[in-house]
Enzyme design. Structure first.
Site, mmCIF file in Angstrom:
data_model
loop_
_atom_site.group_PDB
_atom_site.id
_atom_site.type_symbol
_atom_site.label_atom_id
_atom_site.label_comp_id
_atom_site.label_asym_id
_atom_site.label_seq_id
_atom_site.Cartn_x
_atom_site.Cartn_y
_atom_site.Cartn_z
ATOM 1 C CG HIS A 225 -0.728 3.403 4.761
ATOM 2 N ND1 HIS A 225 -0.690 2.059 4.090
ATOM 3 C CD2 HIS A 225 -0.103 3.222 5.857
ATOM 4 C CE1 HIS A 225 -0.177 1.175 4.876
ATOM 5 N NE2 HIS A 225 0.279 2.070 5.770
ATOM 6 C CB CYS B 64 -0.995 0.049 1.087
ATOM 7 S SG CYS B 64 -2.035 -1.477 1.357
#
Length: 521
Positions: free
Chosen positions: A158, A80
């Protein structure tokens, strides 16, 4: 670097009116379309209908594919955060140490791989070393904002969850909505742990303030994106960049509200989550059309990395957290009426960082900066059917927790293994022994690139407290009463004890088949 950002802003302000006029002759360059970039999380290559699924879970994505250019050799990093960093900066993740995620700096097995130990604050409490995309990095949001775009992030960030300068509005976004860290519960809006702390943290925000909101995260992201698009329709003075990184279909396995109660089949839950994602994509596409933005909007859908289950990667080998094709080759659709041909495909090689340089070219933005950019301008390949200028992708280098991997032309060196992707796209035969000269050349190239990684440093900044109620240093300074009550209720239901050697987070991957090791999910 911050001074450089200011200088770029001033340069752009004085040159902006001339940029489109001087570059329109090049076609799409400088034409300043709106850009809506959707990214799913952990979706498998074969899950959508446009890539062969016959399960009927993605009618909106399939419709979009029929209206779009489909890329068949589009690549990302295998996890990710590295993909997000590469997209936003136009740089390989290793250059910003984003191949290591913020949460890794609270996990002993990951810290050991870095030669670091678990940090403790002045009170002796174990805590996380702060790691994030450095605020001095130039992001595509900053580049487009300098060029006069309104910039909005709706979804999963993130790339840092604590210090203000590491959060989206410190990295070029005018508007923020969603969560900062790796993966929330779709209903409670909490992260299950804050490694090394083993209890939940709230992570739901609008414009970097705590947000109390009921509903399913995927649906809420769609609704906020609709609001952002409607707001731009009321103020059309600026083009806009809307980045929507969904957390779907990443775990935890939380089915939408219409899922049959009591049904526990994990594959059925994954299907329901994908169907919900597809509905959200349809809502956003509908908002673009409803408000008259279709013709002047570059609308993109892609995915951040491979899936958790190899059955969802087929026909490719591997999964998320590996650099086999199944971990790094992902679906990608682009729709821009008059510029992309509906229902067409392109087999040119492209890497996610290339969108950085491509968007800058399309926006007529300033491309000059001090740091090296790995992204290439792909506008000629995408919109004029020219050959891809990309001949190489560096997926991982030494010092990453994953296996050093490089693609060069048809060849791919992955650790000690060599594959010819043109002849063996499913990576069934390691041909390293038959091609020692190729192995030597690619290994030397990897070593050369590896030498460009900057030093990490000892990461002295610590998250304090080790277990906040909400992410964001300022937001946690005085969390509202409703938030404290909510988080306490979630934590009360969490396990209080763990068996020796077990943790609520996965251990650091080892080797090329990291997805198959115990505790890797």
């Amino acid at each position: 670097m911050r001074r450089m950002k200011l200088a770029l802003t001033l340069t752009c302000l004085f040159t902006l009116p001339l940029a489109p006029l001087s570059s329109l002759a090049a076609g799409e360059a400088g034409s300043r379309p709106n850009i809506v970039f959707l990214m799913s999380d952990d979706m498998g290559w074969n899950q959508p209908g446009f890539n062969g699924s016959t399960r009927g879970l993605t009618p909106n994505l399939d419709k979009l594919a029929g209206e779009s250019l489909k890329l068949t050799q589009f690549y990302t990093h295998s996890v990710c955060a590295p993909t997000r960093a590469a997209f936003l900066t136009g740089r390989y993740a290793f250059r910003t140490w984003s191949d290591w995620r913020s949460e890794d700096f609270g996990k002993p097995s990951y810290l050991k791989a870095l030669g670091l130990t678990l940090a403790h604050n002045e009170r002796g409490e174990p805590t996380r070393r702060i790691h994030a995309l450095d605020t001095d990095e130039r992001t595509v949001a900053e580049a487009l904002k300098e060029a006069g775009y309104h910039t909005a992030l709706v979804g999963k960030w993130h790339l840092g969850e604590w210090l203000p300068e590491h959060l989206p509005m410190g990295q070029g976004f005018d508007h923020q909505y969603g969560h900062y860290a790796w993966g929330i519960d779709y209903y409670t809006k909490t992260i299950v742990h804050n490694a090394p702390a083993r209890f939940a943290v709230y992570d739901w925000h609008r414009n970097q303030k705590p947000l109390q909101e009921d509903g399913y995260a995927t649906d809420l992201f769609a609704a906020e994106a609709e609001r952002v698009i409607a707001a731009r329709a009321r103020d059309r003075k600026k083009p806009f960049f809307l980045y929507v990184p969904f957390n779907a279909v990443h775990g935890p396995l939380n089915p939408p509200a219409d899922f049959p109660a009591g049904k526990k089949d994990p594959l059925a839950i994954r299907d329901a989550m994908l169907r919900s994602l597809d509905t959200a994509v349809g809502r956003i596409a509908g908002a673009i059309d409803k408000h008259g933005f279709r013709d002047n909007t570059l609308f993109i859908f892609t995915n951040d990395n491979g899936p958790v289950l190899e059955s969802m990667s087929s026909p490719w080998r591997g999964t998320k957290n590996t650099t086999f094709e199944g971990g790094v080759r992902v679906p990608c659709l682009l729709r821009w009426p008059g510029h992309t041909k509906p229902g067409s495909t392109n087999d040119g090689m492209m890497f996610v960082a290339d969108f950085y340089s491509t968007f800058i070219k399309l926006a007529g933005a300033n491309a000059r900066q001090d740091t090296k950019v790995d992204g290439l301008d792909m506008s000629a390949m995408l919109f004029q059917d020219a050959p891809s200028p990309r001949k190489e992708i560096v997926f991982e280098v030494t010092g990453s927790v994953r296996v050093p991997t490089i693609r060069s032309g048809d060849w791919k060196l992955m650790g000690d293994m060599l594959f010819n992707i043109a002849k063996d796209p499913y990576e069934k035969k390691d041909v390293a022994k038959d091609n020692p000269a190729v192995v030597k050349r690619l290994a030397a190239r990897l070593a050369q690139v590896d030498s460009e990684r900057p030093p990490l440093g000892d990461k002295p900044l610590l998250m304090d407290p080790p277990l906040p109620y909400i992410y964001g240093l300022k937001e946690n300074a005085k969390p509202p009463k409703w938030l404290v009550k909510h988080v306490d209720a979630v934590r009360a239901k969490q396990p209080k004890k763990w068996a020796p050697g077990t943790t609520p987070w996965p251990q650091a991957p080892i080797g090329v088949n990291a997805n198959k090791q115990p505790g890797s999910k």
